[in-house]
Scaffold this motif. Structure first.
Motif, PDB file in Angstrom:
ATOM      1  N   ASN A   1     102.185  49.469  88.494  1.00 12.67           N
ATOM      2  CA  ASN A   1     103.572  48.891  87.975  1.00 12.67           C
ATOM      3  C   ASN A   1     103.580  47.387  87.632  1.00 12.67           C
ATOM      4  O   ASN A   1     103.963  46.643  88.882  1.00 12.67           O
ATOM      5  N   VAL A   2     103.435  47.046  86.574  1.00 11.13           N
ATOM      6  CA  VAL A   2     103.199  45.447  86.113  1.00 11.13           C
ATOM      7  C   VAL A   2     104.615  44.885  85.558  1.00 11.13           C
ATOM      8  O   VAL A   2     104.550  43.933  85.141  1.00 11.13           O
ATOM      9  N   SER A   3     105.640  45.840  85.688  1.00  8.84           N
ATOM     10  CA  SER A   3     106.961  45.400  85.399  1.00  8.84           C
ATOM     11  C   SER A   3     107.386  43.854  85.832  1.00  8.84           C
ATOM     12  O   SER A   3     107.815  43.127  85.010  1.00  8.84           O
ATOM     13  N   ALA A   4     107.252  43.797  87.111  1.00  9.98           N
ATOM     14  CA  ALA A   4     107.597  42.389  87.823  1.00  9.98           C
ATOM     15  C   ALA A   4     106.816  41.459  87.294  1.00  9.98           C
ATOM     16  O   ALA A   4     107.326  39.990  87.639  1.00  9.98           O
ATOM     17  N   TYR A   5     105.701  41.709  86.964  1.00 12.35           N
ATOM     18  CA  TYR A   5     104.590  40.496  86.652  1.00 12.35           C
ATOM     19  C   TYR A   5     104.619  40.114  85.316  1.00 12.35           C
ATOM     20  O   TYR A   5     103.899  38.953  85.082  1.00 12.35           O
ATOM     21  N   MET A   6     105.298  40.752  84.505  1.00 14.13           N
ATOM     22  CA  MET A   6     105.524  40.544  83.154  1.00 14.13           C
ATOM     23  C   MET A   6     105.700  38.813  82.920  1.00 14.13           C
ATOM     24  O   MET A   6     105.169  38.149  82.042  1.00 14.13           O
ATOM     25  N   ASP A   7     106.649  38.246  83.636  1.00 15.10           N
ATOM     26  CA  ASP A   7     107.204  36.871  83.389  1.00 15.10           C
ATOM     27  C   ASP A   7     105.962  35.877  83.967  1.00 15.10           C
ATOM     28  O   ASP A   7     106.055  34.692  83.537  1.00 15.10           O
ATOM     29  N   TYR A   8     105.100  36.460  84.983  1.00 14.92           N
ATOM     30  CA  TYR A   8     104.121  35.635  85.539  1.00 14.92           C
ATOM     31  C   TYR A   8     102.855  35.799  84.753  1.00 14.92           C
ATOM     32  O   TYR A   8     101.885  34.947  85.158  1.00 14.92           O
ATOM     33  N   HIS A   9     102.695  36.643  83.873  1.00 13.94           N
ATOM     34  CA  HIS A   9     101.385  36.870  83.125  1.00 13.94           C
ATOM     35  C   HIS A   9     101.200  35.429  82.267  1.00 13.94           C
ATOM     36  O   HIS A   9     101.704  35.096  81.340  1.00 13.94           O
ATOM     37  N   PRO A  10      99.959  35.054  82.444  1.00 13.02           N
ATOM     38  CA  PRO A  10      99.447  33.600  81.465  1.00 13.02           C
ATOM     39  C   PRO A  10      99.391  33.964  80.295  1.00 13.02           C
ATOM     40  O   PRO A  10      99.570  33.331  79.271  1.00 13.02           O
ATOM     41  N   GLY A  11      99.030  35.289  79.804  1.00 12.89           N
ATOM     42  CA  GLY A  11      98.887  35.762  78.245  1.00 12.89           C
ATOM     43  C   GLY A  11     100.192  36.208  77.719  1.00 12.89           C
ATOM     44  O   GLY A  11     100.251  36.417  76.736  1.00 12.89           O
ATOM     45  N   GLY A  12     101.107  36.346  78.727  1.00  9.00           N
ATOM     46  CA  GLY A  12     102.455  36.479  78.127  1.00  9.00           C
ATOM     47  C   GLY A  12     102.647  37.976  77.988  1.00  9.00           C
ATOM     48  O   GLY A  12     101.893  38.830  78.221  1.00  9.00           O
ATOM     49  N   GLU A  13     104.037  38.390  77.716  1.00  9.45           N
ATOM     50  CA  GLU A  13     104.411  39.914  77.735  1.00  9.45           C
ATOM     51  C   GLU A  13     103.844  40.708  76.683  1.00  9.45           C
ATOM     52  O   GLU A  13     103.488  41.580  76.892  1.00  9.45           O
ATOM     53  N   GLU A  14     103.403  40.129  75.448  1.00 11.16           N
ATOM     54  CA  GLU A  14     103.122  40.759  74.375  1.00 11.16           C
ATOM     55  C   GLU A  14     101.758  41.195  74.683  1.00 11.16           C
ATOM     56  O   GLU A  14     101.130  42.473  74.300  1.00 11.16           O
ATOM     57  N   GLU A  15     100.813  40.367  75.560  1.00 10.13           N
ATOM     58  CA  GLU A  15      99.452  40.822  75.744  1.00 10.13           C
ATOM     59  C   GLU A  15      99.643  41.947  76.723  1.00 10.13           C
ATOM     60  O   GLU A  15      98.609  42.918  76.713  1.00 10.13           O
ATOM     61  N   LEU A  16     100.306  41.701  77.735  1.00 10.24           N
ATOM     62  CA  LEU A  16     100.359  42.820  78.902  1.00 10.24           C
ATOM     63  C   LEU A  16     100.890  44.146  78.306  1.00 10.24           C
ATOM     64  O   LEU A  16     100.337  45.078  78.862  1.00 10.24           O
ATOM     65  N   MET A  17     101.724  44.189  77.530  1.00 11.53           N
ATOM     66  CA  MET A  17     102.266  45.271  76.765  1.00 11.53           C
ATOM     67  C   MET A  17     101.394  46.117  75.935  1.00 11.53           C
ATOM     68  O   MET A  17     101.389  47.444  75.890  1.00 11.53           O
ATOM     69  N   LYS A  18     100.002  45.569  75.649  1.00 11.63           N
ATOM     70  CA  LYS A  18      99.082  46.154  74.998  1.00 11.63           C
ATOM     71  C   LYS A  18      98.553  47.388  75.688  1.00 11.63           C
ATOM     72  O   LYS A  18      98.027  48.316  75.367  1.00 11.63           O
ATOM     73  N   ALA A  19      98.525  47.251  77.239  1.00 16.29           N
ATOM     74  CA  ALA A  19      98.059  48.219  77.906  1.00 16.29           C
ATOM     75  C   ALA A  19      99.289  48.864  78.758  1.00 16.29           C
ATOM     76  O   ALA A  19      98.972  49.745  79.446  1.00 16.29           O
TER      77      ALA A  19
END
Length: 495
Positions: A84-102
Motif C-alpha cells: 500500500n503505497v498511498s502514504a509514500y506518494m509525497d515521498y516518491h522522488p519521481g512524483g505521484e504521476e509516476e507512482l500511479m502508473k503502477a
C-alpha cells in the motif's frame, strides 16, 4: 503464515546506469520540505498503520489488487508482494504521476525500467499488505541448481527453460570450466558466470571464451601453484546457480575499507579491498552497489569505480584488484554520512558489476563528447582512458564538465594536464556560480554552450554520453535532440 522474503533486491541503475536510446527513463520532482528519504524512514518507523490492515498480512487476488487504484488508496505489486503505497506518494522522488502508473497492477516491469536498484523491500516493509495469490497451474520461476560439481552435471529446474550443464578439466597449471547454456551467446557471458563461483584458491588470471553458435562458455583460470586438483571444490552459498542476470538479485561481498583520500572539500576516494580469492572486473561504464543499514533500514546506492590515478594506463589499471569509488558526501544524505563515518578496516557490502553500458557503439565513432555535472564525472573517467588508449577510431574526445564553483571541480589538475599533453583530448570547465577571478566559461547547461562546443565535422560520426543530476540530464538530452543528435547517438547514465 505468509512466507515474507527477507532477501533484499537492490539492483542495477542510478547515476551509473545507462538508459537505452539516450532516454533518461526517470523524472525527479521537487519534494515538499520534510519529505526526504530520511524523513520517510522516520515516518515509516513512527508506528502508524500504513497498510490499513492493522498489521495483518493477507493473500491478494488480482481482482482485489485492481480495486486499489486511487491516490488515497493505492496498492501495487512488486515481485509477487503487494504494498500500500498511498502514504509514500509525497515521498516518491519521481512524483505521484509516476507512482500511479503502477496503481492496482503489477508494477515490477515499470520498477525495473526506472530504478530497480532501490531496496524497496526494506523501504516499504511497513507498507506490506501481503503476497499475491498464485493461480493453480501457474509455473513459478525458480533457481536452477546443479546436483554435482565434479562431473558433467544437469540442472534441476522448476521453470520450462532449457537446462544448463557444465564440465571441467585441468592441466598442471590451469583449470578450465566449460558451461553449456543451450542458448546462443550474444556477448560473453550472457549467463552470469562468477569468477568466485568455486573455491579455486589463489587466482592469478582468467580468460573467458565463447562459442556463440552453440551457447558454450569456457572460463580458463591459471592456478596459484602447479599440481593436480582432486576436485573442483565446493560451491559457495548462492553461487551454484545459473540464473539470467535480469532475473536474479545482486550478490554482495563484504569488502574492507583500506583508505579514504580527500579529492576536494566534500568528495573522497574510497579504496575497498575485495575478499581474499575474489576476482571481479568492473567493465567501463558499469557500476557497483553499496549497501548498509541506516536506522535499521537497508539503503543501497550505486557508484561507478574509477582508477586510483587519472589517467591510468590500461595495463596498470587492469592489474589493480581493489575498487576505487569517488563519492561526494552530503551532510543530510541518507547514505553518504554513514559511509564517511567508516574507519579504515571497517567493512561495507559491495555488489558485482551492473549496468547496460557497452563500448560496442563506439567502435566506429570519430568524435566522442562527454557531458558531466559534479560526480557525474565518475563514469566518464575510465571512458576517457578507454577512448584514448583502446579505440583508435576516436580522433577527438571532449569533456564538458559543469560545476557550481571552482573548488568543486574533481581532478581538475589531472584533466588539464591530460588535455595539454594529448591532442586527442579536450576539457571545457563551465561554472554556474563562478568567483570574480574565474575567466573560464560561465552559466548552466544551455543551448548556446552546447552549440558552440559540440561540432559535427563533415564525415564524422559523433556519440554523446551524459551524466549528472536527473534535472541536468533531462535538460541536456532535450537540448541535444533539438541540436540534431539522434537517440542512437546518445547515452544517459542515470542519477
Amino acid at each position: 503464515m505468509l512466507n515474507v522474503p527477507t532477501q533484499s533486491f537492490p539492483a542495477p541503475s542510478s547515476q551509473q546506469r545507462v538508459s537505452p536510446s539516450g532516454q533518461s527513463g526517470r523524472n525527479k520532482v521537487a519534494l515538499k520540505p520534510g519529505h526526504s528519504l530520511m524523513d520517510w524512514i522516520r515516518f515509516a518507523k513512527s508506528g502508524k498503520d500504513l497498510t490499513g490492515l492493522r498489521g495483518r498480512l493477507i493473500e491478494v487476488t488480482e481482482e482485489e489488487l485492481q480495486k486499489h487504484n486511487r491516490r488515497e488508496d493505492c496498492w501495487t505489486c512488486i515481485r509477487g508482494m503487494v504494498y500500500n503505497v498511498s502514504a509514500y506518494m509525497d515521498y516518491h522522488p519521481g512524483g505521484e504521476e509516476e507512482l500511479m502508473k503502477a496503481a492496482g497492477v503489477d508494477g515490477t516491469e515499470l520498477f525495473d525500467q526506472v530504478h530497480r536498484w532501490v531496496n524497496y523491500e526494506s523501504m516499504l516493509k511497513e507498507c506490506l499488505v501481503g503476497r499475491m495469490s498464485t493461480k493453480a497451474g501457474t509455473a513459478v520461476r525458480g533457481t536452477q541448481r546443479f546436483t554435482s560439481v565434479c562431473t558433467l552435471s544437469r540442472v534441476t529446474k522448476s521453470s520450462s527453460s532449457c537446462c544448463c550443464r557444465y564440465d571441467w578439466f585441468q592441466t598442471d597449471g590451469t583449470v578450465h570450466l566449460v558451461v553449456y547454456t543451450r542458448r546462443k551467446v550474444i556477448a560473453p557471458p550472457v549467463m552470469c558466470c562468477k569468477m568466485e563461483l568455486f573455491t579455486f584458491g589463489k587466482l592469478l588470471s582468467s580468460t573467458v571464451h565463447t562459442a556463440f553458435s552453440v551457447g558454450k562458455i569456457q572460463v580458463s583460470i591459471r592456478k596459484g601453484a602447479h599440481g593436480k586438483w582432486a576436485s573442483l571444490g565446493q560451491p559457495l552459498e548462492s553461487h551454484n546457480t545459473f540464473v539470467r542476470q535480469k532475473d536474479r538479485a545482486l550478490f554482495y561481498r563484504d569488502c574492507v575499507l583500506v583508505s579514504k583520500t580527500e579529492v576536494n572539500h566534500n568528495t573522497y576516494l574510497f579504496r575497498l579491498q575485495l575478499p581474499a580469492g575474489t576476482v571481479m572486473h568492473v567493465p567501463v561504464g558499469k557500476h557497483v552497489c553499496l549497501k548498509a543499514l541506516v536506522q535499521d533500514v537497508e539503503v543501497v546506492r550505486p557508484y561507478t569505480p574509477v582508477e586510483h590515478i587519472f589517467p591510468a594506463a590500461s595495463k596498470n589499471g587492469s592489474q589493480e584488484s581493489d575498487l576505487y569509488l569517488m563519492i561526494k558526501v552530503y551532510p543530510g544524505g541518507a547514505f553518504t554520512p554513514h559511509l564517511s563515518s567508516l574507519s579504515v578496516g571497517d567493512r561495507v557490502a559491495v555488489s558485482g558489476p551492473e549496468g547496460t553500458f557497452s563500448l560496442r557503439p563506439l567502435r566506429d565513432v570519430t568524435n566522442l563528447y562527454l557531458i558531466a555535472a559534479g560526480t557525474g564525472f565518475t563514469p566518464m573517467a575510465r571512458l576517457i582512458r578507454a577512448a584514448l588508449e583502446d579505440i583508435e577510431t576516436i580522433g577527438n574526445t571532449k569533456l564538458l564538465f559543469f560545476n557550481r564553483r571552482e573548488e568543486d571541480i574533481l581532478w581538475r589538475f589531472e584533466l588539464d594536464e591530460l588535455a595539454a599533453n594529448n591532442g586527442r583530448f579536450q576539457v571545457e570547465h563551465v561554472l554556474s556560480e563562478p568567483s570574480e577571478r574565474w575567466t573560464g566559461r560561465k552559466g548552466p547547461v544551455n543551448e548556446p554552450i552546447l552549440t558552440e562546443l559540440l561540432s559535427r565535422p563533415d564525415g564524422s560520426k559523433c556519440y554523446v554520453c551524459v551524466c549528472g543530476p536527473a534535472a541536468f540530464t533531462e535538460l541536456t538530452l532535450g537540448l541535444l535532440k533539438h541540436q540534431g543528435f539522434s537517440e542512437q547517438e546518445l547515452h544517459a547514465f542515470q542519477g
